[in-house]
Motif scaffolding. Structure first.
Motif, PDB file in Angstrom:
ATOM      1  N   LYS A   1       0.835  -1.202   0.000  1.00 15.85           N
ATOM      2  CA  LYS A   1       0.000   0.000   0.000  1.00 15.85           C
ATOM      3  C   LYS A   1       0.869   1.251   0.000  1.00 15.85           C
ATOM      4  CE  LYS A   1      -4.191  -1.869   2.134  1.00 15.85           C
ATOM      5  NZ  LYS A   1      -5.146  -1.747   3.280  1.00 15.85           N
ATOM      6  N   LEU A   2       1.964   1.215   0.783  1.00 17.14           N
ATOM      7  CA  LEU A   2       2.902   2.332   0.797  1.00 17.14           C
ATOM      8  C   LEU A   2       3.629   2.432  -0.539  1.00 17.14           C
ATOM      9  CD1 LEU A   2       4.315   4.599   2.338  1.00 17.14           C
ATOM     10  CD2 LEU A   2       5.915   2.893   3.255  1.00 17.14           C
ATOM     11  N   ALA A   3       3.925   1.288  -1.131  1.00 17.22           N
ATOM     12  CA  ALA A   3       4.574   1.275  -2.442  1.00 17.22           C
ATOM     13  C   ALA A   3       3.703   1.973  -3.481  1.00 17.22           C
ATOM     14  CB  ALA A   3       4.856  -0.164  -2.874  1.00 17.22           C
ATOM     15  N   ALA A   4       2.405   1.659  -3.478  1.00 16.93           N
ATOM     16  CA  ALA A   4       1.493   2.278  -4.437  1.00 16.93           C
ATOM     17  C   ALA A   4       1.374   3.777  -4.180  1.00 16.93           C
ATOM     18  CB  ALA A   4       0.125   1.616  -4.354  1.00 16.93           C
ATOM     19  N   LYS A   5       1.342   4.162  -2.908  1.00 19.90           N
ATOM     20  CA  LYS A   5       1.201   5.577  -2.552  1.00 19.90           C
ATOM     21  C   LYS A   5       2.406   6.397  -3.002  1.00 19.90           C
ATOM     22  CE  LYS A   5       0.418   8.587   1.451  1.00 19.90           C
ATOM     23  NZ  LYS A   5       0.224   8.647   2.926  1.00 19.90           N
ATOM     24  N   THR A   6       3.591   5.804  -2.913  1.00 14.87           N
ATOM     25  CA  THR A   6       4.828   6.511  -3.272  1.00 14.87           C
ATOM     26  C   THR A   6       5.293   6.199  -4.694  1.00 14.87           C
ATOM     27  OG1 THR A   6       6.156   4.717  -2.291  1.00 14.87           O
ATOM     28  CG2 THR A   6       5.605   6.609  -0.877  1.00 14.87           C
ATOM     29  N   PHE A   7       4.473   5.442  -5.438  1.00 15.57           N
ATOM     30  CA  PHE A   7       4.781   5.074  -6.825  1.00 15.57           C
ATOM     31  C   PHE A   7       6.077   4.270  -6.910  1.00 15.57           C
ATOM     32  CE2 PHE A   7       1.560   8.188  -7.372  1.00 15.57           C
ATOM     33  CZ  PHE A   7       0.959   7.936  -8.586  1.00 15.57           C
ATOM     34  N   HIS A   8       6.142   3.245  -6.059  1.00 12.10           N
ATOM     35  CA  HIS A   8       7.241   2.287  -6.090  1.00 12.10           C
ATOM     36  C   HIS A   8       6.666   0.871  -6.159  1.00 12.10           C
ATOM     37  CE1 HIS A   8      10.699   4.889  -5.681  1.00 12.10           C
ATOM     38  NE2 HIS A   8      10.102   5.560  -4.704  1.00 12.10           N
ATOM     39  N   SER A   9       7.559  -0.117  -6.184  1.00 12.91           N
ATOM     40  CA  SER A   9       7.148  -1.518  -6.285  1.00 12.91           C
ATOM     41  C   SER A   9       7.741  -2.335  -5.144  1.00 12.91           C
ATOM     42  CB  SER A   9       7.610  -2.119  -7.625  1.00 12.91           C
ATOM     43  OG  SER A   9       7.088  -1.429  -8.727  1.00 12.91           O
ATOM     44  N   SER A  10       7.164  -3.498  -4.928  1.00 18.84           N
ATOM     45  CA  SER A  10       7.722  -4.455  -3.972  1.00 18.84           C
ATOM     46  C   SER A  10       8.549  -5.492  -4.718  1.00 18.84           C
ATOM     47  CB  SER A  10       6.603  -5.153  -3.202  1.00 18.84           C
ATOM     48  OG  SER A  10       5.886  -6.026  -4.071  1.00 18.84           O
ATOM     49  N   ALA A  11       9.323  -6.264  -3.978  1.00 21.87           N
ATOM     50  CA  ALA A  11      10.118  -7.329  -4.590  1.00 21.87           C
ATOM     51  C   ALA A  11       9.218  -8.356  -5.264  1.00 21.87           C
ATOM     52  CB  ALA A  11      10.996  -7.998  -3.531  1.00 21.87           C
ATOM     53  N   ARG A  12       8.085  -8.663  -4.636  1.00 24.70           N
ATOM     54  CA  ARG A  12       7.150  -9.619  -5.231  1.00 24.70           C
ATOM     55  C   ARG A  12       6.596  -9.088  -6.544  1.00 24.70           C
ATOM     56  NH1 ARG A  12       1.790 -10.187  -5.513  1.00 24.70           N
ATOM     57  NH2 ARG A  12       1.451  -8.345  -4.198  1.00 24.70           N
ATOM     58  N   GLN A  13       6.260  -7.806  -6.582  1.00 30.62           N
ATOM     59  CA  GLN A  13       5.711  -7.226  -7.801  1.00 30.62           C
ATOM     60  C   GLN A  13       6.748  -7.196  -8.926  1.00 30.62           C
ATOM     61  OE1 GLN A  13       4.398  -3.525  -6.069  1.00 30.62           O
ATOM     62  NE2 GLN A  13       2.251  -4.178  -6.044  1.00 30.62           N
ATOM     63  N   ALA A  14       7.998  -6.909  -8.579  1.00 30.35           N
ATOM     64  CA  ALA A  14       9.060  -6.947  -9.594  1.00 30.35           C
ATOM     65  C   ALA A  14       9.172  -8.345 -10.188  1.00 30.35           C
ATOM     66  CB  ALA A  14      10.383  -6.521  -8.977  1.00 30.35           C
ATOM     67  N   ALA A  15       9.077  -9.353  -9.331  1.00 32.18           N
ATOM     68  CA  ALA A  15       9.162 -10.737  -9.798  1.00 32.18           C
ATOM     69  C   ALA A  15       7.970 -11.097 -10.677  1.00 32.18           C
ATOM     70  CB  ALA A  15       9.250 -11.676  -8.598  1.00 32.18           C
ATOM     71  N   GLU A  16       6.800 -10.576 -10.345  1.00 31.59           N
ATOM     72  CA  GLU A  16       5.610 -10.847 -11.160  1.00 31.59           C
ATOM     73  C   GLU A  16       5.765 -10.247 -12.558  1.00 31.59           C
ATOM     74  OE1 GLU A  16       2.450  -9.295  -8.812  1.00 31.59           O
ATOM     75  OE2 GLU A  16       2.213 -11.138  -7.633  1.00 31.59           O
ATOM     76  N   ILE A  17       6.356  -9.062 -12.644  1.00 36.25           N
ATOM     77  CA  ILE A  17       6.613  -8.464 -13.955  1.00 36.25           C
ATOM     78  C   ILE A  17       7.581  -9.336 -14.750  1.00 36.25           C
ATOM     79  CG2 ILE A  17       7.725  -6.520 -15.136  1.00 36.25           C
ATOM     80  CD1 ILE A  17       4.941  -5.854 -14.183  1.00 36.25           C
ATOM     81  N   ALA A  18       8.641  -9.795 -14.100  1.00 37.13           N
ATOM     82  CA  ALA A  18       9.609 -10.661 -14.784  1.00 37.13           C
ATOM     83  C   ALA A  18       8.945 -11.940 -15.293  1.00 37.13           C
ATOM     84  CB  ALA A  18      10.758 -11.004 -13.830  1.00 37.13           C
ATOM     85  N   LYS A  19       8.057 -12.501 -14.496  1.00 34.78           N
ATOM     86  CA  LYS A  19       7.362 -13.723 -14.888  1.00 34.78           C
ATOM     87  C   LYS A  19       6.426 -13.472 -16.062  1.00 34.78           C
ATOM     88  CE  LYS A  19       4.645 -17.511 -12.874  1.00 34.78           C
ATOM     89  NZ  LYS A  19       4.024 -18.028 -11.609  1.00 34.78           N
ATOM     90  N   LEU A  20       5.653 -12.387 -15.996  1.00 36.95           N
ATOM     91  CA  LEU A  20       4.728 -12.057 -17.082  1.00 36.95           C
ATOM     92  C   LEU A  20       5.476 -11.771 -18.383  1.00 36.95           C
ATOM     93  CD1 LEU A  20       2.208  -9.710 -15.224  1.00 36.95           C
ATOM     94  CD2 LEU A  20       1.710 -11.983 -16.164  1.00 36.95           C
ATOM     95  N   ALA A  21       6.658 -11.167 -18.266  1.00 35.59           N
ATOM     96  CA  ALA A  21       7.433 -10.808 -19.451  1.00 35.59           C
ATOM     97  C   ALA A  21       8.276 -11.957 -19.977  1.00 35.59           C
ATOM     98  CB  ALA A  21       8.333  -9.611 -19.135  1.00 35.59           C
ATOM     99  N   ASN A  22       8.257 -13.077 -19.274  1.00 35.23           N
ATOM    100  CA  ASN A  22       9.081 -14.228 -19.664  1.00 35.23           C
ATOM    101  C   ASN A  22      10.563 -13.850 -19.736  1.00 35.23           C
ATOM    102  OD1 ASN A  22       9.410 -16.973 -20.395  1.00 35.23           O
ATOM    103  ND2 ASN A  22       9.540 -16.423 -22.563  1.00 35.23           N
ATOM    104  N   ALA A  23      10.993 -13.023 -18.779  1.00 32.97           N
ATOM    105  CA  ALA A  23      12.404 -12.642 -18.709  1.00 32.97           C
ATOM    106  C   ALA A  23      13.249 -13.857 -18.346  1.00 32.97           C
ATOM    107  CB  ALA A  23      12.599 -11.537 -17.676  1.00 32.97           C
ATOM    108  N   LYS A  24      14.495 -13.836 -18.749  1.00 30.76           N
ATOM    109  CA  LYS A  24      15.375 -14.956 -18.412  1.00 30.76           C
ATOM    110  C   LYS A  24      16.051 -14.757 -17.057  1.00 30.76           C
ATOM    111  CE  LYS A  24      16.298 -16.299 -23.191  1.00 30.76           C
ATOM    112  NZ  LYS A  24      15.388 -15.312 -23.795  1.00 30.76           N
ATOM    113  N   GLN A  25      16.287 -13.504 -16.678  1.00 31.62           N
ATOM    114  CA  GLN A  25      16.933 -13.227 -15.400  1.00 31.62           C
ATOM    115  C   GLN A  25      16.438 -11.883 -14.874  1.00 31.62           C
ATOM    116  OE1 GLN A  25      21.208 -13.181 -15.589  1.00 31.62           O
ATOM    117  NE2 GLN A  25      21.495 -13.040 -13.372  1.00 31.62           N
ATOM    118  N   LEU A  26      16.282 -11.781 -13.544  1.00 34.12           N
ATOM    119  CA  LEU A  26      15.807 -10.561 -12.902  1.00 34.12           C
ATOM    120  C   LEU A  26      16.832 -10.072 -11.894  1.00 34.12           C
ATOM    121  CD1 LEU A  26      13.599  -8.459 -12.064  1.00 34.12           C
ATOM    122  CD2 LEU A  26      12.756 -10.201 -10.452  1.00 34.12           C
ATOM    123  N   ILE A  27      17.087  -8.755 -11.923  1.00 33.20           N
ATOM    124  CA  ILE A  27      17.889  -8.093 -10.902  1.00 33.20           C
ATOM    125  C   ILE A  27      16.977  -7.084 -10.206  1.00 33.20           C
ATOM    126  CG2 ILE A  27      19.929  -6.686 -10.425  1.00 33.20           C
ATOM    127  CD1 ILE A  27      21.016  -7.571 -13.142  1.00 33.20           C
TER     128      ILE A  27
END
Length: 266
Positions: free
Chosen positions: A199-225
């Motif tokens: 909720k704080l992430a959304a308020k400050t226009f940032h992301s969580s580690a879980r959300q970053a991983a979800e983007i990587a999964k949806l994009a079929n990325a090979k590696q995430l940093i």
């Protein structure tokens, strides 16, 4: 200091891409520009970012660097759309519109397609002259003096597939970037917060580690940093554990770390 520490030659830097105009992403630019001048740089330096970047830095350049031995070339980037912002014979760079408190974009770096590899035995068999080799490497067929067409696939094997890297700096969770970074080899995505603070992430226009991983999964990325961690957290392993639970091939961005993107065939 970080460039020297990591043994990166200053002369190799010709293009700088700025994601947005928050201090932690652009305050160091003026010092770097000045240092390059003191080191005797003469080649143009190209800087890409929101149009306000030039308005902010040009007065500083006029005051502090009026006798600088090289030229700064600013390139305004439209942060609201994805577009080609730079291209040469090695790489293409597209902008990635992000959602942050100020106009922000990431950047997708993609290698240009490589030449095919010649099959020496076939080149010798057809006695292909040197003047035709460049065209064949680019995918062209060979036509003999008798008018016989020798298709390219008999003369070459595919070169490595172009590699890609997406840099997604400060942004709230947004699936709109997924089509732009689809199948990317290496993805950097900010992960300022942990899932409990989304909720704080959304308020400050940032992301969580879980959300970053979800983007990587949806994009079929090979590696995430993941990086850009809030200082409220002392144990960075929590970020890695959270992201890995969604996207296994995740690593934490730490100063001096190197990440390789292996070559693969087309």
């Amino acid at each position: 200091m970080q460039l020297r520490k990591n043994r990166i030659r200053f002369t190799r830097i010709n293009h700088i891409f700025i994601s947005h105009l928050h201090g932690d992403h652009c305050f160091g630019l003026m010092g770097l520009v000045s240092t390059l001048g003191l080191l005797g740089r003469t080649a143009d330096l190209h800087i890409y970012g929101h149009e306000d970047l030039e308005r902010i830095f040009q007065p500083q350049l006029n005051y502090f660097c009026r006798d600088m031995p090289y030229r700064i070339v600013f390139h305004a980037v439209n942060t609201s759309v994805s577009e080609l912002v730079y291209e040469d014979h090695k790489v293409k760079v597209h902008s990635i519109p992000l959602k942050h408190r100020v106009p922000t974009c990431g950047y997708l770096f993609t290698e240009q397609p490589s030449d095919n590899h010649l099959i020496k035995e076939q080149m010798d068999f057809y006695q292909i002259p040197i003047k035709d080799i460049a065209g064949i490497k680019k995918g062209g067929d060979f036509i003999t003096d008798d008018g016989v067409v020798v298709p390219n696939h008999l003369l070459t094997t595919p070169g490595p597939a172009p590699r890609s890297y997406a840099f997604c700096s400060d942004t709230k969770y947004t699936e709109s970037i997924v089509p732009i970074i689809q199948d990317v080899d290496l993805l950097y995505h900010e992960a300022t917060f942990l899932a409990g603070d989304e909720k704080l992430a959304a308020k400050t226009f940032h992301s969580s580690a879980r959300q970053a991983a979800e983007i990587a999964k949806l994009a079929n990325a090979k590696q995430l940093i993941i990086g850009h961690f809030s200082t409220r957290y002392k144990d960075l392993s929590l970020f890695e554990d959270e992201a890995v639970s969604v996207f296994a091939n995740t690593a934490i961005a730490k100063e001096g770390c190197e990440f390789s993107v292996p070559l693969s065939t087309r």
